[in-house]
Scaffold this active site. Structure first.
Site, PDB file in Angstrom:
ATOM      1  CD  GLN A 238       6.907   7.960 -49.726  1.00  0.00           C
ATOM      2  OE1 GLN A 238       7.697   8.380 -50.557  1.00  0.00           O
ATOM      3  NE2 GLN A 238       5.697   7.545 -50.069  1.00  0.00           N
ATOM      4  CG  PHE A 269       6.481  13.878 -53.912  1.00  0.00           C
ATOM      5  CD1 PHE A 269       5.264  14.449 -53.553  1.00  0.00           C
ATOM      6  CD2 PHE A 269       7.630  14.630 -53.768  1.00  0.00           C
ATOM      7  CE1 PHE A 269       5.198  15.744 -53.068  1.00  0.00           C
ATOM      8  CE2 PHE A 269       7.582  15.935 -53.285  1.00  0.00           C
ATOM      9  CZ  PHE A 269       6.349  16.487 -52.935  1.00  0.00           C
ATOM     10  NE  ARG A 351      -2.235   1.894 -57.970  1.00  0.00           N
ATOM     11  CZ  ARG A 351      -3.381   2.086 -57.313  1.00  0.00           C
ATOM     12  NH1 ARG A 351      -4.314   2.884 -57.809  1.00  0.00           N
ATOM     13  NH2 ARG A 351      -3.624   1.476 -56.182  1.00  0.00           N
ATOM     14  NE  ARG A 383       0.419  13.872 -55.104  1.00  0.00           N
ATOM     15  CZ  ARG A 383       0.455  15.087 -54.569  1.00  0.00           C
ATOM     16  NH1 ARG A 383       1.496  15.885 -54.807  1.00  0.00           N
ATOM     17  NH2 ARG A 383      -0.511  15.513 -53.801  1.00  0.00           N
ATOM     18  CG  PHE A 385       2.289   2.811 -57.523  1.00  0.00           C
ATOM     19  CD1 PHE A 385       3.452   2.971 -56.787  1.00  0.00           C
ATOM     20  CD2 PHE A 385       1.864   1.530 -57.822  1.00  0.00           C
ATOM     21  CE1 PHE A 385       4.179   1.858 -56.366  1.00  0.00           C
ATOM     22  CE2 PHE A 385       2.584   0.410 -57.410  1.00  0.00           C
ATOM     23  CZ  PHE A 385       3.744   0.575 -56.683  1.00  0.00           C
ATOM     24  CB  THR A 483      -2.966  -3.238 -57.080  1.00  0.00           C
ATOM     25  OG1 THR A 483      -1.586  -2.894 -57.213  1.00  0.00           O
ATOM     26  CG2 THR A 483      -3.822  -2.076 -57.579  1.00  0.00           C
ATOM     27  CB  ALA A 552      -1.670   2.886 -52.322  1.00  0.00           C
ATOM     28  CD  GLU A 754      -0.975   7.401 -55.217  1.00  0.00           C
ATOM     29  OE1 GLU A 754       0.034   6.948 -55.748  1.00  0.00           O
ATOM     30  OE2 GLU A 754      -1.870   6.675 -54.715  1.00  0.00           O
TER      31      GLU A 754
END
Length: 803
Positions: A238, A269, A351, A383, A385, A483, A552, A754
């Site tokens: 990814q 994922f 998060r 997924r 996070f 973030t 994200a 997500e």
């Protein structure tokens, strides 16, 4: 056609004009009388859909191997925590078919593949910290030869104390005086005072299990050496740029000497964000040392033992409320199991805190987080996070508040929603100005027939001593953006060839979620050509540099806008050329479906492009997009870390067998806001898939390490993901018709990767409701996640006073 008149912008098509705000132009698609095939909002299937079902889709492992390709096997530690006293590799090197054996001392660059903190060694050096940690690599003519050779190693360990569970990690950290990472805190108002003055105080705890990514395509990488020490890497990742950086770091090269390519993944994922750098680095080290291509393909057992999972969590909560369940104050503590290294745990644990409020205006809150070290594999992105863990803790508290006060859980939730008119402030100081959750929940409450079904569930439970039903409706509010602010950027490259065909490349990666299709639709819409004329190409660091991970939920937001800007730059050049060539004002040049109107003349798109090519008009452009208006100051735990919020709600009905703990999800109703959907078909698939994956996390997917730190759930025989039979027979899904992003995203769409995952929390709440019914509502269930049959049965015995 765009024309500015008196400060307003008019979009015209065949005499029809629509007045729009100029600032909204990038995010709003004009309403055309005739549509192109496959533009924005068209319900196209995934670009690889037919290839997937016919087996024609080519993944990294499907690329033909070059002659001389070596097969790589990673030998792993059998100890959770120990000093490496001796590692004798002589017999391994002498084994038949072995070409190279490499360990920590053989790395020419840096022995590290970590995403941030420099604490993930490629090979253990001096100490091992989890069962499954790579010790060395064997490269041989065949994989079987490499495996057999690895067994000849002689390893001498000296055991060290190991922390496997969260409880052990807390004890070890308290004794040592520090956690893996510094604790963190968010505050809003006077939580202690609000709790002390609240008429009702409700407290509890929930343990939340981890989750394996269980992507269909396992971790795999191929490295091909080139001229001048260059390295080409094909990796199922990814985050190609991160793989590029880590491979270069291990080899002692500059980033420009390493190119990473990736066409598609068979699922990611989050498990292919930071983890693939290990396998790519190992292959590249072998390729550099031998001058031959090298391939590393993990089998399922090794993959599950060696790679990180969703973070397990322990959540303690205390809420103060009034008699109607309105929250006056909250104190929430997260204990996060990170594993042996930092990986992405800091941002993930943050998060979890960011989403501890979920959709609720807490007003006075304190959220504290500890990030704990265990001698198990380093947990990583998954997924949501961290968001799912943060939300589940608070939703558990909402169910408990309703139980203690004798109220319907939905009524308690509705009384605490962020107000639609704004004014609500999160525990990290961001005002929530786009809340539509109350309206979504109201619509779903009616469409799901919640109130009547609530009565029907009560009647069923009164007449059935063995089977008990449960019903729950829960909300989701999920912040969209990385973030870590600097990650909110993307680049794209668009070529228009002289025959009018278009090639598209961007920094996003395709893992089955339909990103490539959506971005192609955006480019087709901008040029007003059929999407068949837009060629989707593999992600490569050689075309778009310095990309962020596809994570994200920001893939479409970032890459879609970057591609739109690249296409728009070419389009503006075509307009300028046509205006000069034909003496027509730019305002009278209009792109129509597959053609362009220049004053009174219409030309096919490809004809105008061909003319522009002969006139030496540049037909290639890059596009770059950085999300605006976001900032976060971590030391003060305040700012605007999210560009906007995505919202949704789900109503789930379940039934449990009180004799065995077995359970089924009978019906699910979902209403989810995707803004103005770029592709409703793909969005619905993402919502349904996300919900089922979340359901698996909360009901069947149990990770278990033994006392020695060995993962015992490391194959499909012992680790249970949801199957087609677990999907509820009655599954009702709708996209919210009123959805429109108030922030200026690409065509006013909203992220969808997500947020739907957390809709499955409604299943866990419904199981809680069913277990409550098994005890005639006398005790609140002691139920942790995942709610396996064993845990459900134990909870039933608890509420009945039998345990």
């Amino acid at each position: 056609m765009e024309e500015t008149v008196g400060g307003e912008t008019r979009i015209q098509d065949r005499g029809v004009a629509e007045t729009v705000d100029p600032a909204a132009l990038k995010g709003k698609r004009p309403r055309h009388e005739k549509r192109i095939r496959g533009g924005v909002s068209a319900e196209l299937r995934h670009d690889s859909a037919e290839k997937h079902v016919t087996g024609a889709a080519r993944y990294t492992d499907d690329e033909p191997e070059l002659p001389g390709t070596l097969q790589v096997y990673l030998a792993m530690s059998t100890k959770a925590h120990a000093r490496l006293v001796d590692l004798d590799l002589d017999k391994v090197r002498d084994a038949p078919g072995v070409v190279a054996v490499l360990a920590a001392a053989d790395i020419p660059g840096k022995n590290d593949y970590s995403p941030v903190f420099g604490d993930d060694p490629i090979f253990a050096d001096g100490v091992v910290q989890y069962v499954g940690q790579p010790l060395f690599v064997v490269a041989a003519e065949t994989l079987d030869a490499a495996r057999e050779a690895a067994k000849l190693v002689r390893v001498e360990y000296a055991d060290l104390p190991a922390a496997i569970t969260i409880e052990e990690a807390i004890a070890h950290a308290d004794e040592a005086g520090r956690d893996l990472m510094d604790p963190y805190e968010m505050r809003l108002g006077d939580a202690d005072g609000a709790l002390a003055g609240a008429p009702h105080r409700i407290a509890g705890q929930i343990e939340i299990g981890g989750q394996d990514h269980f992507y269909l395509e396992g971790q795999i990488a191929v490295a091909i050496p080139g001229e001048d020490g260059d390295m080409l890497v094909r990796s199922s990742t990814q985050h190609p740029s991160e793989v590029q950086h880590n491979v270069a770091k291990a080899l002692g090269l500059a980033d420009n000497q390493v190119t990473v390519e990736m066409r598609r993944m068979g699922g990611g994922f989050g498990g292919k964000e930071s983890q693939p750098a290990l396998f790519a680095s190992v292959c590249a080290l072998v390729a550099q040392a031998t001058g031959r291509p090298a391939k590393c393909r993990l089998d399922r057992d090794d993959d599950m033992e060696m790679t990180g999972k969703r973070h397990e969590a322990l959540v303690d909560y205390a809420f103060g409320t009034d008699a109607e369940g309105r929250i006056l104050g909250a104190d929430i503590r997260h204990f996060i199991r990170c594993g042996y290294s930092c990986d992405l745990s800091g941002a993930i644990a943050d998060r979890a805190m960011f989403h501890a409020d979920n959709a609720y205006d807490l007003r006075a809150a304190r959220i504290r987080s500890r990030r704990l070290k265990t001698h198990t594999v380093s947990n990583t992105a998954f997924r949501g996070f961290g968001g799912p863990q943060g939300m589940l803790g608070t939703e558990r508290a909402m169910d408990r508040i309703a139980f203690e006060l004798g109220l319907d859980p939905l009524d308690v939730r509705k009384r605490n929603f962020y107000p639609a008119e704004g004014g609500g402030v999160t525990p990290y100081g961001m005002e929530v100005t786009d809340s539509v959750i109350a309206e979504i929940v109201e619509e779903l409450e009616e469409s799901s027939d919640y109130r009547r079904r609530r009565e029907a569930v009560r009647e069923f439970n009164a007449g059935n001593p063995i089977l008990k039903k449960g019903l729950a409706l829960t909300p989701v509010k999920f912040g969209i953006s990385f973030t870590t602010t600097h990650l909110n950027q993307a680049g794209a490259l668009v070529h228009v060839y002289k025959d009018g065909s278009v090639m598209l490349n961007h920094g996003g990666t395709e893992m089955g979620q339909g990103l490539f299709t959506k971005v192609a639709q955006v480019v087709a819409e901008e040029f007003r050509i059929d999407v068949d004329n837009v060629k989707i190409t593999a992600t490569t660091t050689g075309k778009v540099p310095n990309t962020s991970a596809t994570a994200a939920s920001s893939g479409s937001d970032l890459n879609g806008m970057a591609a739109l800007l690249a296409a728009r730059a070419i389009k503006e050049r075509l307009v300028a050329y046509a205006s000069e060539r034909y003496g027509v004002p730019a305002a009278e040049i209009e792109f129509l479906p597959n053609r362009v109107r220049i004053g009174r003349v219409e030309k096919r798109f490809e004809d105008l492009v061909g003319e522009a090519y002969l006139a030496r008009v540049p037909l290639s452009s890059t596009g770059f997009y950085a999300t605006p208006d976001i900032t976060y100051d971590r030391p003060s735990a305040s700012g605007r870390p999210f560009y906007y919020f995505a919202y949704g709600a789900a109503c789930s009905e379940v039934v449990i067998d009180t004799l065995t703990g077995e359970n089924r999800v009978l019906r699910v109703d979902i209403l989810h806001d995707v803004g103005r959907s770029l592709n409703p078909a793909i969005d619905r698939g993402q919502i349904e898939g996300g919900f089922v994956q979340g359901m698996g996390w909360l009901t069947t997917e149990e990770l278990w390490w033994d006392r020695a730190g060995r993962l015992r759930t490391h194959a499909p025989s012992t680790y249970k993901i949801p199957t087609a039979n677990d999907r509820p027979d009655d599954f009702r899904l709708a996209l919210w018709a009123k959805g429109e992003n108030r922030s200026e995203t690409v065509y006013r769409s909203k992220a969808v990767g997500e947020p739907p995952f957390m809709l499955a929390i409604s299943v866990f709440s419904a199981l809680t409701d069913a277990v409550c019914a098994a005890g005639d509502g006398k005790r609140f269930p002691d139920l942790d996640a995942p709610a396996t049959p064993e845990r459900v049965l134990a909870a039933v015995e608890h509420v009945r006073g039998e345990a």
